[in-house]
Design a protein around this motif. Structure first.
Motif, PDB file in Angstrom:
ATOM      1  N   THR A  27       0.848  -1.196   0.000  1.00 12.54           N
ATOM      2  CA  THR A  27       0.000   0.000   0.000  1.00 12.54           C
ATOM      3  C   THR A  27       0.880   1.241   0.000  1.00 12.54           C
ATOM      4  O   THR A  27       1.812   1.345   0.808  1.00 12.54           O
ATOM      5  CB  THR A  27      -0.914   0.031   1.232  1.00 12.54           C
ATOM      6  OG1 THR A  27      -1.794  -1.097   1.188  1.00 12.54           O
ATOM      7  CG2 THR A  27      -1.747   1.304   1.267  1.00 12.54           C
ATOM      8  N   ILE A  28       0.612   2.163  -0.917  1.00 10.05           N
ATOM      9  CA  ILE A  28       1.330   3.434  -0.977  1.00 10.05           C
ATOM     10  C   ILE A  28       0.338   4.573  -0.785  1.00 10.05           C
ATOM     11  O   ILE A  28      -0.700   4.621  -1.461  1.00 10.05           O
ATOM     12  CB  ILE A  28       2.076   3.598  -2.315  1.00 10.05           C
ATOM     13  CG1 ILE A  28       3.207   2.572  -2.424  1.00 10.05           C
ATOM     14  CG2 ILE A  28       2.635   5.013  -2.454  1.00 10.05           C
ATOM     15  CD1 ILE A  28       4.027   2.692  -3.703  1.00 10.05           C
ATOM     16  N   LEU A  29       0.631   5.462   0.147  1.00 10.21           N
ATOM     17  CA  LEU A  29      -0.167   6.670   0.344  1.00 10.21           C
ATOM     18  C   LEU A  29       0.521   7.797  -0.418  1.00 10.21           C
ATOM     19  O   LEU A  29       1.703   8.072  -0.175  1.00 10.21           O
ATOM     20  CB  LEU A  29      -0.295   7.005   1.825  1.00 10.21           C
ATOM     21  CG  LEU A  29      -1.048   5.945   2.657  1.00 10.21           C
ATOM     22  CD1 LEU A  29      -0.082   4.945   3.262  1.00 10.21           C
ATOM     23  CD2 LEU A  29      -1.865   6.621   3.765  1.00 10.21           C
ATOM     24  N   VAL A  37     -10.528   9.095  -4.037  1.00 12.41           N
ATOM     25  CA  VAL A  37      -9.893   9.712  -2.878  1.00 12.41           C
ATOM     26  C   VAL A  37     -10.074   8.813  -1.656  1.00 12.41           C
ATOM     27  O   VAL A  37     -11.184   8.368  -1.370  1.00 12.41           O
ATOM     28  CB  VAL A  37     -10.495  11.111  -2.607  1.00 12.41           C
ATOM     29  CG1 VAL A  37      -9.890  11.728  -1.360  1.00 12.41           C
ATOM     30  CG2 VAL A  37     -10.286  12.009  -3.817  1.00 12.41           C
ATOM     31  N   LEU A  38      -8.974   8.506  -0.978  1.00 11.51           N
ATOM     32  CA  LEU A  38      -9.023   7.686   0.245  1.00 11.51           C
ATOM     33  C   LEU A  38      -9.758   6.368  -0.003  1.00 11.51           C
ATOM     34  O   LEU A  38     -10.524   5.901   0.836  1.00 11.51           O
ATOM     35  CB  LEU A  38      -9.690   8.466   1.385  1.00 11.51           C
ATOM     36  CG  LEU A  38      -9.023   9.783   1.778  1.00 11.51           C
ATOM     37  CD1 LEU A  38      -9.829  10.491   2.850  1.00 11.51           C
ATOM     38  CD2 LEU A  38      -7.599   9.574   2.237  1.00 11.51           C
ATOM     39  N   ILE A 237      -2.301  11.669   8.130  1.00 14.79           N
ATOM     40  CA  ILE A 237      -2.595  10.798   9.281  1.00 14.79           C
ATOM     41  C   ILE A 237      -3.998  10.211   9.145  1.00 14.79           C
ATOM     42  O   ILE A 237      -4.220   9.019   9.388  1.00 14.79           O
ATOM     43  CB  ILE A 237      -2.442  11.580  10.602  1.00 14.79           C
ATOM     44  CG1 ILE A 237      -0.961  11.899  10.853  1.00 14.79           C
ATOM     45  CG2 ILE A 237      -3.029  10.793  11.767  1.00 14.79           C
ATOM     46  CD1 ILE A 237      -0.721  12.853  12.006  1.00 14.79           C
ATOM     47  N   ALA A 238      -4.952  11.059   8.755  1.00 10.67           N
ATOM     48  CA  ALA A 238      -6.327  10.570   8.581  1.00 10.67           C
ATOM     49  C   ALA A 238      -6.391   9.497   7.492  1.00 10.67           C
ATOM     50  O   ALA A 238      -7.180   8.544   7.585  1.00 10.67           O
ATOM     51  CB  ALA A 238      -7.253  11.732   8.240  1.00 10.67           C
ATOM     52  N   ALA A 239      -5.540   9.631   6.468  1.00  9.48           N
ATOM     53  CA  ALA A 239      -5.551   8.662   5.366  1.00  9.48           C
ATOM     54  C   ALA A 239      -5.113   7.276   5.824  1.00  9.48           C
ATOM     55  O   ALA A 239      -5.497   6.266   5.227  1.00  9.48           O
ATOM     56  CB  ALA A 239      -4.648   9.155   4.239  1.00  9.48           C
ATOM     57  N   LEU A 240      -4.305   7.215   6.888  1.00  7.60           N
ATOM     58  CA  LEU A 240      -3.839   5.923   7.389  1.00  7.60           C
ATOM     59  C   LEU A 240      -4.991   5.012   7.798  1.00  7.60           C
ATOM     60  O   LEU A 240      -4.890   3.781   7.715  1.00  7.60           O
ATOM     61  CB  LEU A 240      -2.920   6.124   8.598  1.00  7.60           C
ATOM     62  CG  LEU A 240      -1.426   6.221   8.341  1.00  7.60           C
ATOM     63  CD1 LEU A 240      -0.689   6.508   9.631  1.00  7.60           C
ATOM     64  CD2 LEU A 240      -0.903   4.936   7.706  1.00  7.60           C
ATOM     65  N   ASN A 251       3.312  -4.387   2.934  1.00 11.25           N
ATOM     66  CA  ASN A 251       4.194  -3.234   3.150  1.00 11.25           C
ATOM     67  C   ASN A 251       3.417  -1.940   2.955  1.00 11.25           C
ATOM     68  O   ASN A 251       2.516  -1.858   2.114  1.00 11.25           O
ATOM     69  CB  ASN A 251       5.375  -3.275   2.174  1.00 11.25           C
ATOM     70  CG  ASN A 251       6.039  -4.639   2.149  1.00 11.25           C
ATOM     71  OD1 ASN A 251       6.415  -5.170   3.181  1.00 11.25           O
ATOM     72  ND2 ASN A 251       6.180  -5.215   0.965  1.00 11.25           N
ATOM     73  N   ILE A 252       3.789  -0.902   3.723  1.00 15.64           N
ATOM     74  CA  ILE A 252       3.158   0.417   3.628  1.00 15.64           C
ATOM     75  C   ILE A 252       4.253   1.470   3.496  1.00 15.64           C
ATOM     76  O   ILE A 252       5.286   1.394   4.174  1.00 15.64           O
ATOM     77  CB  ILE A 252       2.337   0.759   4.877  1.00 15.64           C
ATOM     78  CG1 ILE A 252       1.289  -0.313   5.163  1.00 15.64           C
ATOM     79  CG2 ILE A 252       1.651   2.110   4.729  1.00 15.64           C
ATOM     80  CD1 ILE A 252       0.529  -0.054   6.446  1.00 15.64           C
ATOM     81  N   GLY A 253       4.001   2.452   2.636  1.00 18.68           N
ATOM     82  CA  GLY A 253       4.935   3.565   2.531  1.00 18.68           C
ATOM     83  C   GLY A 253       4.234   4.842   2.124  1.00 18.68           C
ATOM     84  O   GLY A 253       3.238   4.816   1.392  1.00 18.68           O
ATOM     85  N   PHE A 254       4.733   5.984   2.615  1.00 20.05           N
ATOM     86  CA  PHE A 254       4.272   7.305   2.188  1.00 20.05           C
ATOM     87  C   PHE A 254       5.209   7.808   1.099  1.00 20.05           C
ATOM     88  O   PHE A 254       6.427   7.848   1.291  1.00 20.05           O
ATOM     89  CB  PHE A 254       4.283   8.301   3.353  1.00 20.05           C
ATOM     90  CG  PHE A 254       3.157   8.127   4.320  1.00 20.05           C
ATOM     91  CD1 PHE A 254       1.939   8.753   4.104  1.00 20.05           C
ATOM     92  CD2 PHE A 254       3.302   7.342   5.445  1.00 20.05           C
ATOM     93  CE1 PHE A 254       0.892   8.604   5.000  1.00 20.05           C
ATOM     94  CE2 PHE A 254       2.265   7.178   6.349  1.00 20.05           C
ATOM     95  CZ  PHE A 254       1.060   7.815   6.126  1.00 20.05           C
TER      96      PHE A 254
END
Length: 550
Positions: A27-29, A37-38, A237-240, A251-254
């Motif tokens: 997952t990539i933000l 969106v979101l 933060i809200a997107a998390l 895996n997660i990354g911004f």
């Protein structure tokens, strides 16, 4: 009145696509120019699919997109698109209905707002939506401001009752179009519940209820939301929270977080919440990029990179679920010019490609699975030189994984990811990414199997069946060199309450069952010592005695 004996057949089509677990999902933000969106519900498997749904990734410094590099290297992505505070969705037909459906005495209008959101709306950022009917099928087209066709296809087919047939409505096609079309969010004009209305359409299918469809043939709408400002740390933060809905990702990354927020302190606020979430859920590995450049764009020294990493680690805390990557990578841009770029997308791509081909227990660093074939090297100096082992040791002590140039056995000098460490403080095997990948894989593999036994009879027959389903998976992990000496301790061999070893009759008869899965993990080889010894010459003297008398 009697009825003749007969056999009736009812034809029911349950041809619904089933989901199956996949490897290599992250997952990539990120910030993109359009798209949901979101909403990470769609698995993105190619650059073409990404561009169709999300347009382009917004990269403040214009360097290579992390999303593009991840997809290039073999990732399957869930993308959480973040937009600015106060962003409002664009509308079509000034917010009025574009399709009106009259079903008997009930009339509902379908309104469209855009799923897309991007930079602030300016001149030319509009599109035209056209709806047409050909016989009994409604079609739509999306045309941009330049007259290019962006999207087209059928919406649904319908037919009102006539002398031959009852009413026919392809309500499933309409529901699917509402759900997956990349441009529109569809709502009812009166604010009613869409699912309830679709259910009413389904009930009318095959009955004598009359249906009429009226279209607005051509409408203009904005291409996305209007953003009055860029996202702050609060929006990221809200997107998390939307990551929690899809635990198939590992895996997660911004992407380019510090560039979007403009300061390290704001980015650290987001990373702190990320660390809290991954520690709470034990479902994801968080990949954090430590910037290799200063605010003025200059390349950081080793000491500056380590100081930046320490600032993050000391603020958000250590975790076996959080890993840090750095060094930057040189890629050729679309014009063939070498450009310094972030490493997050490449790292996620390596991790996902390794998991898909080998398994999550394998390290995705080193000269076998950590090679980046299309990179010209790191932006930082080549700390992979044999003369810089002390430098690499210092990076390792600060939990930093980095890109270096190494000599490979078959292809000469290549850009390689070196180290596969988490930021775990304890010197146990959770400091290796391969081990955290393995335990996540075990959890995500066993959970749906175990959940399928919830509400089943809680006795030894169920326990035996449960074990027999798990046993082939355990054998596969052993074959794949993920573990050795596995032991499943449960009561699968029991044939009566008197045979219980792990559980008790009292607990079992209250709906509880416990099993213990023991194994020995296999960590990545980290250190090799070769003793090169030149043996000394022998001091012994051989004397041949010749008998001259003979």
């Amino acid at each position: 009145m009697p009825s003749t004996p007969k056999v009736n057949f009812n034809f029911i089509n349950n041809n619904v696509e089933e989901s199956s677990p996949l490897n290599g999902i992250s997952t990539i933000l990120a910030r993109t120019t359009k798209g949901p969106v979101l909403d990470p519900s769609t698995l993105i498997k190619s650059i073409t699919q990404f561009k169709r749904m999300f347009g382009e990734e917004i990269v403040p410094d214009g360097s290579v997109s992390n999303i593009q590099k991840a997809l290039d290297n073999g990732s399957i992505l869930r993308i959480v698109r973040v937009v600015g505070k106060g962003a409002t969705l664009g509308t079509v037909n000034e917010g009025n209905a574009v399709i009106t459906i009259k079903l008997g005495d009930v009339t509902k209008g379908l309104k469209l707002t855009t799923r897309g959101a991007g930079e602030p709306i300016g001149t030319g950022n509009t599109y035209t939506v056209k709806f047409t009917k050909q016989q009994n099928t409604v079609y739509y087209q999306v045309i941009d401001a330049n007259g290019s066709l962006l999207e087209s296809g059928p919406v649904f087919t319908y037919k009102s009752k006539d002398d031959i047939n009852n009413t026919s409505i392809d309500y499933l096609a309409l529901a699917q179009w509402i759900s997956i079309n990349p441009y529109f969010k569809v709502t009812l004009g009166d604010g009613g519940n869409m699912e309830s209305f679709l259910t009413e359409l389904a009930k009318a299918d095959g009955t004598a209820v009359a249906i009429e469809v009226t279209l607005v043939e051509s409408s203009e709408g904005t291409i996305g939301t209007t953003e009055t400002q860029k996202p702050t740390s609060e929006e990221f933060i809200a997107a998390l929270d939307f990551v929690r809905d899809y635990t198939d990702a590992y895996n997660i990354g911004f992407s380019h977080l510090e560039q979007h927020l403009g300061s390290a302190s704001e980015a650290i606020k987001v990373y702190k919440e990320l660390r809290v979430m991954v520690d709470e859920l034990n479902e994801f590995r968080a990949f954090i990029e430590v910037p290799w450049f200063n605010a003025d764009g200059s390349i950081r020294t080793k000491a500056q990179v380590i100081a930046a990493a320490d600032q993050i680690v000391n603020t958000i805390g250590n975790s076996k679920w959080v890993s840090y990557f750095t060094a930057g990578l040189k890629y050729n841009n679309a014009f063939g010019i070498s450009q310094a770029s972030d490493v997050l997308g490449t790292t996620i791509g390596l991790a996902d490609a390794s998991a898909s081909s080998y398994g999550y227990n394998y390290s995705f660093a080193g000269v076998n699975r950590g090679v980046v074939p299309n990179a010209q090297g790191p932006v930082l100096p080549n700390y992979g030189s044999p003369a810089r082992v002390d430098d690499l040791e210092e990076f390792a002590q600060h939990y930093l994984n980095l890109y270096v140039i190494k000599d490979t056995p078959s292809f000469g000098k290549r850009t390689v990811l070196w180290h596969n460490f988490t930021s775990q403080v304890k010197q146990d095997s959770f400091r290796f990414l391969g081990v955290t990948g393995l335990v996540l894989n075990i959890k995500k593999t066993l959970r749906p199997i175990m959940e399928s036994y919830i509400e089943e009879p809680n006795f030894w027959g169920t326990w035996k069946e449960m074990y027999l389903r798990v046993k082939p998976l355990i054998d596969e992990w052993v074959t794949n060199e993920a573990m050795t000496d596995p032991v499943w301790e449960g009561d699968q061999d029991a044939t009566s309450w008197n045979d219980l070893v792990v559980n008790t009759e009292a607990e079992a008869r209250q709906g509880h069952y416990k099993a213990r899965f023991h194994f020995k993990d296999i960590v990545a080889l980290q250190d090799i010592t070769i003793d090169v010894i030149i043996d000394k010459a022998s001091k012994s003297v051989s004397i041949d005695v010749v008998d001259n008398a003979a």
